[in-house]
Design a protein around this motif. Structure first.
Motif, PDB file in Angstrom:
ATOM      1  N   TYR A 134     -86.934  22.078 126.909  1.00  0.00           N
ATOM      2  CA  TYR A 134     -88.361  22.063 127.268  1.00  0.00           C
ATOM      3  C   TYR A 134     -89.019  20.758 126.824  1.00  0.00           C
TER       4      TYR A 134
ATOM      5  N   TYR B 177     -90.262  36.523 141.428  1.00  0.00           N
ATOM      6  CA  TYR B 177     -91.315  37.090 140.570  1.00  0.00           C
ATOM      7  C   TYR B 177     -92.158  38.099 141.352  1.00  0.00           C
TER       8      TYR B 177
ATOM      9  N   GLY C 270     -89.116  36.479 126.232  1.00  0.00           N
ATOM     10  CA  GLY C 270     -88.478  35.268 126.754  1.00  0.00           C
ATOM     11  C   GLY C 270     -89.240  34.780 127.973  1.00  0.00           C
TER      12      GLY C 270
ATOM     13  N   GLY D   8     -90.738  32.059 128.821  1.00  0.00           N
ATOM     14  CA  GLY D   8     -90.658  30.696 129.365  1.00  0.00           C
ATOM     15  C   GLY D   8     -92.044  30.168 129.690  1.00  0.00           C
TER      16      GLY D   8
ATOM     17  N   ASP E 135     -91.757  33.734 123.388  1.00  0.00           N
ATOM     18  CA  ASP E 135     -90.589  32.878 123.623  1.00  0.00           C
ATOM     19  C   ASP E 135     -90.243  32.184 122.313  1.00  0.00           C
ATOM     20  N   ILE E 136     -88.997  31.724 122.246  1.00  0.00           N
ATOM     21  CA  ILE E 136     -88.521  31.046 121.037  1.00  0.00           C
ATOM     22  C   ILE E 136     -88.856  29.547 121.059  1.00  0.00           C
TER      23      ILE E 136
ATOM     24  N   ASP F   7     -88.445  34.822 117.978  1.00  0.00           N
ATOM     25  CA  ASP F   7     -87.070  35.039 118.430  1.00  0.00           C
ATOM     26  C   ASP F   7     -86.974  36.519 118.791  1.00  0.00           C
ATOM     27  N   ILE F   8     -86.534  36.823 119.993  1.00  0.00           N
ATOM     28  CA  ILE F   8     -86.527  38.245 120.402  1.00  0.00           C
ATOM     29  C   ILE F   8     -85.512  39.068 119.615  1.00  0.00           C
TER      30      ILE F   8
ATOM     31  N   ALA G 278     -86.616  39.175 131.620  1.00  0.00           N
ATOM     32  CA  ALA G 278     -86.056  38.581 132.842  1.00  0.00           C
ATOM     33  C   ALA G 278     -85.285  37.301 132.520  1.00  0.00           C
ATOM     34  N   ASP G 279     -83.992  37.335 132.799  1.00  0.00           N
ATOM     35  CA  ASP G 279     -83.134  36.155 132.635  1.00  0.00           C
ATOM     36  C   ASP G 279     -83.231  35.550 131.241  1.00  0.00           C
TER      37      ASP G 279
HETATM   38  C1  LIG Z   1     -84.250  31.058 132.146  1.00  0.00           C
HETATM   39  S1  LIG Z   1     -85.673  31.143 131.134  1.00  0.00           S
HETATM   40  C2  LIG Z   1     -86.486  32.560 131.849  1.00  0.00           C
HETATM   41  C3  LIG Z   1     -87.956  32.545 131.578  1.00  0.00           C
HETATM   42  C4  LIG Z   1     -88.747  33.722 132.181  1.00  0.00           C
HETATM   43  N1  LIG Z   1     -88.309  35.002 131.705  1.00  0.00           N
HETATM   44  C5  LIG Z   1     -88.701  33.697 133.689  1.00  0.00           C
HETATM   45  O1  LIG Z   1     -88.084  34.591 134.277  1.00  0.00           O
HETATM   46  O2  LIG Z   1     -89.298  32.770 134.262  1.00  0.00           O
HETATM   47  C6  LIG Z   1     -85.025  31.846 129.619  1.00  0.00           C
HETATM   48  C7  LIG Z   1     -86.067  31.863 128.505  1.00  0.00           C
HETATM   49  O3  LIG Z   1     -85.599  32.685 127.434  1.00  0.00           O
HETATM   50  C8  LIG Z   1     -86.017  32.100 126.214  1.00  0.00           C
HETATM   51  N2  LIG Z   1     -85.160  32.596 125.140  1.00  0.00           N
HETATM   52  C9  LIG Z   1     -83.818  32.506 125.046  1.00  0.00           C
HETATM   53  N3  LIG Z   1     -83.386  33.055 123.888  1.00  0.00           N
HETATM   54  C10 LIG Z   1     -84.495  33.533 123.261  1.00  0.00           C
HETATM   55  C11 LIG Z   1     -84.709  34.220 122.031  1.00  0.00           C
HETATM   56  N4  LIG Z   1     -83.687  34.505 121.213  1.00  0.00           N
HETATM   57  N5  LIG Z   1     -85.955  34.580 121.707  1.00  0.00           N
HETATM   58  C12 LIG Z   1     -87.007  34.290 122.532  1.00  0.00           C
HETATM   59  N6  LIG Z   1     -86.871  33.631 123.697  1.00  0.00           N
HETATM   60  C13 LIG Z   1     -85.621  33.252 124.054  1.00  0.00           C
HETATM   61  C14 LIG Z   1     -85.845  30.609 126.487  1.00  0.00           C
HETATM   62  O4  LIG Z   1     -86.543  29.789 125.587  1.00  0.00           O
HETATM   63  C15 LIG Z   1     -86.342  30.490 127.919  1.00  0.00           C
HETATM   64  O5  LIG Z   1     -87.719  30.223 127.962  1.00  0.00           O
END
Ligand SMILES: C[S@@+](CC[C@H](N)C(=O)[O-])C[C@H]1O[C@@H](n2cnc3c(N)ncnc32)[C@H](O)[C@@H]1O
Length: 219
Positions: free
Chosen positions: A36, A57, A76, A78, A97-98, A122-123, A140-141
């Motif tokens: 990022y 979405y 998460g 994003g 988000d992290i 952190d989730i 999601a993802d």
């Molecule tokens: C591919 S992006 C998807 C973002 C959003 N969910 C979307 O669908 O547009 C993955 C996101 O998960 C976050 N992420 C990954 N591991 C994480 C964690 N342990 N805790 C919080 N967020 C996390 C990343 O920083 C990133 O923003």
């Protein structure tokens, strides 16, 4: 998906490869933050060049039960692109988000929506104060970025999500899904199987779309 959207998948694959390469040296949080810090939209999720993500979405939001939610949580989140969709369905939305840089950009993009807020967590280590607060949680993802990803961690995440929900609350889980036999689809299947296993959640619907799997569960 249009031919142009292939560019989106290539950019996603490049970003995922960077994270994978940096994770061993930097750790999970810093590896995600680094992509990022380099690009405001590392997966091109909000790019007007590609139609696929915006459509995804929209479809994910349309899969939600036809009712209003009070408190929604987007794990998460994003750039908050899905969170923005939830804002029209819920009184309050919290995106977590992290990666701090993702949240700065998410807040900028959501400045017009006063019912969304963002927090850095952190989730895998969410505060217990969030437990039982939400009638909607979306994931999601996200979960395939946890690495390594043993079934025990996935089951613990499913249980953790269940604890975030109020009784009767809904979880929407969505992950890439291509052709069943490829490694990414097998990994997504494992994620959804862990949520299916979770004794505190019951499946209410499952959707396979090109190219994602979406499962709705209820606490
Ligand atoms: C591919 S992006 C998807 C973002 C959003 N969910 C979307 O669908 O547009 C993955 C996101 O998960 C976050 N992420 C990954 N591991 C994480 C964690 N342990 N805790 C919080 N967020 C996390 C990343 O920083 C990133 O923003």
């Amino acid at each position: 998906m249009s031919a142009r959207d292939i560019g989106l998948f290539l950019q996603s694959a490049r970003t995922d490869a960077k994270i994978e390469k940096r994770r061993a040296k930097l750790g999970q949080a810093a590896a995600l933050e680094s992509v990022y810090a380099e690009s405001a939209d590392p997966w091109a999720s909000g790019s007007s060049r590609y139609r696929y993500q915006a459509r995804k979405y929209e479809v994910l939001a349309s899969l939600l039960p036809n009712r209003r939610f009070s408190h929604a949580l987007d794990l998460g989140c994003g750039l908050g692109l899905l969170s923005r969709h939830l804002a029209s369905r819920a009184d309050q939305v919290l995106g977590v988000d992290i990666a701090p840089s993702a949240l700065v950009e998410a807040a900028r993009r959501s400045a017009d929506l006063p019912n969304i807020s963002y927090a850095c967590h952190d989730i895998t280590a969410l505060p217990e104060a969030l437990d039982g607060q939400f009638d909607l949680v979306t994931v999601a993802d996200v979960l395939y970025y946890l690495s390594p990803l043993p079934d025990a961690l996935l089951k613990a995440m499913a249980m953790r999500v269940a604890r975030l929900l109020k009784p009767g609350g809904v979880c929407l889980l969505a992950n890439h899904y291509f052709f069943r036999a490829d490694p990414e689809s097998r990994r997504s299947t494992r994620i959804h199987d862990a949520f299916r296993w979770c004794p505190a959640l019951s499946i209410t619907a499952e959707h396979r779309k090109p190219f994602y799997l979406a499962t709705l569960l209820q606490a």
